[in-house]
Motif scaffolding. Structure first.
Motif, PDB file in Angstrom:
ATOM      1  N   ASP A  13      -4.383  -4.071  -7.847  1.00 57.57           N
ATOM      2  CA  ASP A  13      -4.272  -4.489  -6.439  1.00 57.57           C
ATOM      3  C   ASP A  13      -3.234  -3.678  -5.652  1.00 57.57           C
ATOM      4  O   ASP A  13      -2.637  -4.186  -4.696  1.00 57.57           O
ATOM      5  CB  ASP A  13      -3.924  -5.982  -6.350  1.00 57.57           C
ATOM      6  N   TYR A  14      -3.017  -2.443  -6.071  1.00 64.06           N
ATOM      7  CA  TYR A  14      -2.095  -1.539  -5.375  1.00 64.06           C
ATOM      8  C   TYR A  14      -0.679  -2.109  -5.243  1.00 64.06           C
ATOM      9  O   TYR A  14       0.046  -1.758  -4.317  1.00 64.06           O
ATOM     10  CB  TYR A  14      -2.650  -1.182  -3.985  1.00 64.06           C
ATOM     11  N   LYS A  15      -0.289  -2.974  -6.166  1.00 68.73           N
ATOM     12  CA  LYS A  15       1.060  -3.524  -6.158  1.00 68.73           C
ATOM     13  C   LYS A  15       2.023  -2.506  -6.761  1.00 68.73           C
ATOM     14  O   LYS A  15       1.821  -2.071  -7.898  1.00 68.73           O
ATOM     15  CB  LYS A  15       1.123  -4.832  -6.941  1.00 68.73           C
ATOM     16  N   PRO A  16       3.092  -2.106  -6.040  1.00 68.54           N
ATOM     17  CA  PRO A  16       4.000  -1.053  -6.523  1.00 68.54           C
ATOM     18  C   PRO A  16       4.565  -1.298  -7.918  1.00 68.54           C
ATOM     19  O   PRO A  16       4.620  -0.370  -8.729  1.00 68.54           O
ATOM     20  CB  PRO A  16       5.108  -1.050  -5.461  1.00 68.54           C
ATOM     21  N   ILE A  17       4.980  -2.533  -8.214  1.00 68.87           N
ATOM     22  CA  ILE A  17       5.549  -2.817  -9.532  1.00 68.87           C
ATOM     23  C   ILE A  17       4.487  -2.643 -10.616  1.00 68.87           C
ATOM     24  O   ILE A  17       4.743  -2.058 -11.675  1.00 68.87           O
ATOM     25  CB  ILE A  17       6.137  -4.237  -9.581  1.00 68.87           C
ATOM     26  N   ILE A  33       2.313  10.480  -5.378  1.00 73.74           N
ATOM     27  CA  ILE A  33       2.825  10.841  -4.052  1.00 73.74           C
ATOM     28  C   ILE A  33       1.849  10.403  -2.960  1.00 73.74           C
ATOM     29  O   ILE A  33       2.251   9.889  -1.909  1.00 73.74           O
ATOM     30  CB  ILE A  33       3.090  12.358  -3.979  1.00 73.74           C
ATOM     31  N   GLU A  34       0.559  10.588  -3.225  1.00 72.69           N
ATOM     32  CA  GLU A  34      -0.459  10.156  -2.260  1.00 72.69           C
ATOM     33  C   GLU A  34      -0.397   8.644  -2.043  1.00 72.69           C
ATOM     34  O   GLU A  34      -0.439   8.154  -0.906  1.00 72.69           O
ATOM     35  CB  GLU A  34      -1.851  10.555  -2.760  1.00 72.69           C
ATOM     36  N   LEU A  35      -0.274   7.895  -3.135  1.00 71.99           N
ATOM     37  CA  LEU A  35      -0.174   6.436  -3.033  1.00 71.99           C
ATOM     38  C   LEU A  35       1.124   6.019  -2.353  1.00 71.99           C
ATOM     39  O   LEU A  35       1.159   5.031  -1.601  1.00 71.99           O
ATOM     40  CB  LEU A  35      -0.253   5.802  -4.421  1.00 71.99           C
ATOM     41  N   SER A  36       2.210   6.773  -2.602  1.00 71.80           N
ATOM     42  CA  SER A  36       3.496   6.420  -1.996  1.00 71.80           C
ATOM     43  C   SER A  36       3.444   6.534  -0.480  1.00 71.80           C
ATOM     44  O   SER A  36       4.097   5.776   0.246  1.00 71.80           O
ATOM     45  CB  SER A  36       4.610   7.322  -2.547  1.00 71.80           C
ATOM     46  N   GLN A  37       2.659   7.485   0.024  1.00 76.16           N
ATOM     47  CA  GLN A  37       2.509   7.644   1.467  1.00 76.16           C
ATOM     48  C   GLN A  37       1.687   6.505   2.062  1.00 76.16           C
ATOM     49  O   GLN A  37       1.974   6.031   3.168  1.00 76.16           O
ATOM     50  CB  GLN A  37       1.848   8.996   1.760  1.00 76.16           C
ATOM     51  N   LEU A  38       0.684   6.049   1.312  1.00 74.41           N
ATOM     52  CA  LEU A  38      -0.165   4.953   1.787  1.00 74.41           C
ATOM     53  C   LEU A  38       0.514   3.598   1.647  1.00 74.41           C
ATOM     54  O   LEU A  38       0.386   2.721   2.510  1.00 74.41           O
ATOM     55  CB  LEU A  38      -1.487   4.954   1.016  1.00 74.41           C
ATOM     56  N   LEU A  39       1.259   3.428   0.537  1.00 78.06           N
ATOM     57  CA  LEU A  39       1.877   2.128   0.247  1.00 78.06           C
ATOM     58  C   LEU A  39       3.352   2.070   0.634  1.00 78.06           C
ATOM     59  O   LEU A  39       4.010   1.044   0.435  1.00 78.06           O
ATOM     60  CB  LEU A  39       1.728   1.807  -1.249  1.00 78.06           C
ATOM     61  N   ALA A  63       9.830  -2.006  -2.295  1.00 79.35           N
ATOM     62  CA  ALA A  63       8.566  -1.441  -1.819  1.00 79.35           C
ATOM     63  C   ALA A  63       7.441  -2.468  -1.836  1.00 79.35           C
ATOM     64  O   ALA A  63       6.506  -2.395  -1.038  1.00 79.35           O
ATOM     65  CB  ALA A  63       8.184  -0.240  -2.681  1.00 79.35           C
ATOM     66  N   ALA A  64       7.541  -3.447  -2.734  1.00 79.82           N
ATOM     67  CA  ALA A  64       6.485  -4.459  -2.863  1.00 79.82           C
ATOM     68  C   ALA A  64       6.405  -5.359  -1.632  1.00 79.82           C
ATOM     69  O   ALA A  64       5.386  -6.023  -1.410  1.00 79.82           O
ATOM     70  CB  ALA A  64       6.728  -5.305  -4.112  1.00 79.82           C
TER      71      ALA A  64
END
Length: 451
Positions: free
Chosen positions: A115-119, A150-156, A229-230
């Motif tokens: 679920d795209y959760k950072p943790i 890195i791509e996910l970090s920009q989105l999330l 971030a979460a």
């Protein structure tokens, strides 16, 4: 004596130039290898047989190079062609997987599954890095994993640096678990005749326990950054569909099947007798035959410089071996340990670990293989025990600094290019303690299980 001194000077010059990093590494090892052939074997030793043993071309044309009957294999010296051929074959297979978007698809699927959760992504990507590096070169794993991170970090909207540091560490740790994970293990396994399953049941157990400890450790040291971030609000409708990563549906299925075949062959090669050289050639041919239209693109994925680096390296180490330098080093370690096998094992693990934190662990492991053979013969300690110590030391120790292993350099460079530089201080503050923990775990487990 003159030949020994010359071989040592060439070896130290090679290491110095590699550390200086002003010339491409393959040029350094090839140049030093040529100097070894001309000066050591030609001008001083004048020993054609020693030269042939080091070039080791004859081994390629023997049956045991491709198929072994019985347990284990034959120890080799000089250029380890099995290592070079296997790595080349795996490079071709990985290039085929890269072409169809396999790695990016896998990362996106797993990110969506949590679920795209950072943790959860943090933990999942650490495990993914570990598992993939058991079968695929850690450089490739980190290249794609850091790019997707890195791509996910920009989105999330999270800082990718903690993720990348943890992923790099787990890639090196996963590489220690199997014979084909990290180049040092490939060198050790092919030189001493060990199988994929030999590594999996020995270093693999240590690495698995190390992974659990590492997951807890990195979660604790990065907990505040990840938890913050979460709390970010994310528009999930803007997140890419994992299927968009696949560039060739048919090619994707074929590449996945070839990868599965490679895994099966590697896991079973101890019982089938098929050597890693055979497996490397086989999966390379399968990849080429199923990608004839993309032949040039696939072959561009082969890192020829790395293969040439290995050839030069093995020649230089062969010079040390043929002149008796490595036997002297082994005798010195035996003398320092005063015949105590526990001290000797600790020296191998910790010296390998500390050295690999600052110098490339590939030439170090190639140098150490004949040394541990001599140590085993002189001290009566099973060669397997010292081999597992060397494997864990070189693979784990390389995680301590940004330059300790190739995967570290790739990960930190990719991060810096994306605008997220990782300083030596930030990297070492988190990775060095984790490295010390894994080295200590390795020492204790080897003592308890084998001594």
């Amino acid at each position: 004596m003159a030949a020994q001194i010359t071989a040592i000077v060439i070896f130290l010059a090679m290491f110095g130039l590699i550390i200086w990093d002003k010339f491409e590494h393959y040029k350094v090892t090839l140049g030093c290898g040529a100097a070894t052939l001309v000066l050591v074997f030609g001008a001083m030793m004048r020993d054609g047989e020693a030269l042939m043993r080091t070039l080791n071309v004859r081994s390629i044309f023997t049956r045991t190079f491709w198929h072994i009957t019985g347990e284990g294999g034959e120890a080799t010296s000089g250029i380890n062609w099995a290592t070079i051929i296997f790595i080349a074959g795996m490079m071709i297979m990985v290039a085929g997987m890269e072409r169809v978007g396999f790695f990016r698809w896998l990362c996106m699927v797993l990110a969506k599954a949590v679920d795209y959760k950072p943790i959860r992504i943090f933990i999942m990507f650490m495990v993914l890095s570990f598992v993939l590096s058991m079968f695929i070169d850690s450089i490739t794993v980190i290249l794609f994993l850091t790019t997707v991170t890195i791509e996910l970090s920009q989105l999330l909207k999270f800082d990718p640096v903690p993720y990348i540091i943890a992923e790099v560490f787990c890639a090196n740790l996963g590489g220690s678990a199997t014979m084909c994970g990290d180049p040092p293990n490939i060198i050790i396994g092919t030189a001493l005749g060990y199988t994929f399953f030999d590594f999996l049941t020995n270093t693999g157990l240590i690495a698995a326990i190390g992974l659990v400890i590492t997951l807890v450790y990195f979660y604790l040291v990065f907990h505040k950054e990840i938890k913050g971030a979460a709390d970010n609000e994310i528009d999930y409708s803007k997140l890419p569909d994992p299927k968009s990563a696949i560039t060739d549906q048919k090619g994707f299925i074929v590449s996945t099947l070839i990868f599965a075949i490679a895994v099966v062959l590697l896991v079973t090669h101890g019982s089938t007798g098929l050597t890693v050289a055979f497996i490397g050639v086989f999966v390379a041919l399968l990849t080429i035959l199923t990608n004839l239209k993309h032949f040039r693109e696939i072959m561009k994925g082969v890192d020829y410089k790395t293969l040439l680096f290995f050839i030069g390296l093995f020649v230089v180490v062969g010079g040390l071996e043929e002149t008796g330098v490595l036997k002297v080093v082994a005798d010195f370690i035996a003398k320092v340990s005063e015949g105590n096998p526990y001290v000797m094992i600790a020296i191998v693990i910790w010296v390998s670990g500390i050295a690999s934190a600052f110098i490339d662990n590939i030439p170090f492991s190639a140098t150490m293989v004949p040394i541990i053979q001599a140590l085993s013969a002189s001290m009566g300690v099973p060669l397997e025990t010292i081999a597992w110590a060397l494997s864990m030391g070189t693979d784990s120790g390389g995680s301590a600094t940004p330059i300790g292993a190739s995967a570290n350099v790739v990960g930190t460079s990719t991060s810096a290019k994306a605008g997220h530089p990782i300083s030596w201080g930030r990297y070492c503050a988190k990775a060095a303690p984790a490295t010390a923990i894994v080295l200590a775990l390795s020492t204790v487990m080897i003592f308890v299980r084998y001594m």
